[in-house]
Design an enzyme around this catalytic site. Sequence first.
Site, PDB file in Angstrom:
ATOM      1  N   GLY A 242       3.350   5.595  -5.271  1.00 59.97           N
ATOM      2  CA  GLY A 242       2.138   4.463  -5.674  1.00 59.97           C
ATOM      3  C   GLY A 242       2.032   4.382  -6.633  1.00 59.97           C
ATOM      4  N   HIS A 243       1.357   4.295  -7.155  1.00 57.57           N
ATOM      5  CA  HIS A 243       1.309   4.091  -8.784  1.00 57.57           C
ATOM      6  C   HIS A 243       0.891   4.853  -9.848  1.00 57.57           C
ATOM      7  CE1 HIS A 243      -1.783   1.092 -11.789  1.00 57.57           C
ATOM      8  NE2 HIS A 243      -2.168   1.920 -12.123  1.00 57.57           N
TER       9      HIS A 243
END
Length: 279
Positions: A259-260
Amino acid sequence: MSAIAYRTIDIDGISVFYREAGQAGAPKLLLLHGFPSSSHMFRDLIPLLADRFHIVAPDLPGFGQSGDPKVNSFDSIADTIERFTEAVGFDRFAVYVFDYGAPTGFRLAIRHPERISAIISQNGNAYVEGLSDGWNPIRAYWEDASVENREALRAMLTPETTYFQYAHGVSDASTISPDGYTLDDHYLGRPGAEKVQLDLFGDYKTNVALYPVFQEYFRTHQPRFLAVWGRNDPFFLPPGAEAFRRDIPEARVTFLDTGHFALETHAADIASEIRDFLS
């Protein structure tokens, strides 16, 4: 293993905390973190690169251990980080940009292209196609800076949202250390921190307005460029990474199944990419 030093320097009246590792004289690498984090996000990456690079990783003004910016704007943050690089002797350097670090680092690049030897963008966006629908509440505030729209953004500053930023898109959330998001929440609780962050949400529209300027810099100067991207990022989409090749055909784009906050799960992979890219 190179020891990490933890230092503070005064930059025009703003106390800037930073981490430093590696040997003077080695190739220089500037690490710029994002929201809502600090240079602590690089705690696993720095030891993997410090044998080869002279690394500095500041806490941006308004984040971590650094003081607040003089003005709650990205221009003001970039002003301070520009002066910081000069103060620590970073006259020519590669820059790693993530999230808020991207509009900061790209401002440095358009101001002083001769200082930038390479760019590593880890989920650091410069194209409108990279912005997901997760930006819609912030876009609403750009279009109408009402009290109601500003107050709605306080939901972005809660522990639940911080954890979401770390965990979304990660196949096994138990692999994410609580140290990062817990420390981020601590710093978000500092006196005055909410105002800084809400103001920066509003000012982020200046970054989007500068996207064409950043892109012109990419086309004109063709910097060595690596985009290494958590493909499951809920805020910055893969098309934002792929778009760099539109302006820099030789750009290298790598996607990771995370993810981020990709360093939380793939620090070793990202370090390997950087070492190969900057070899």
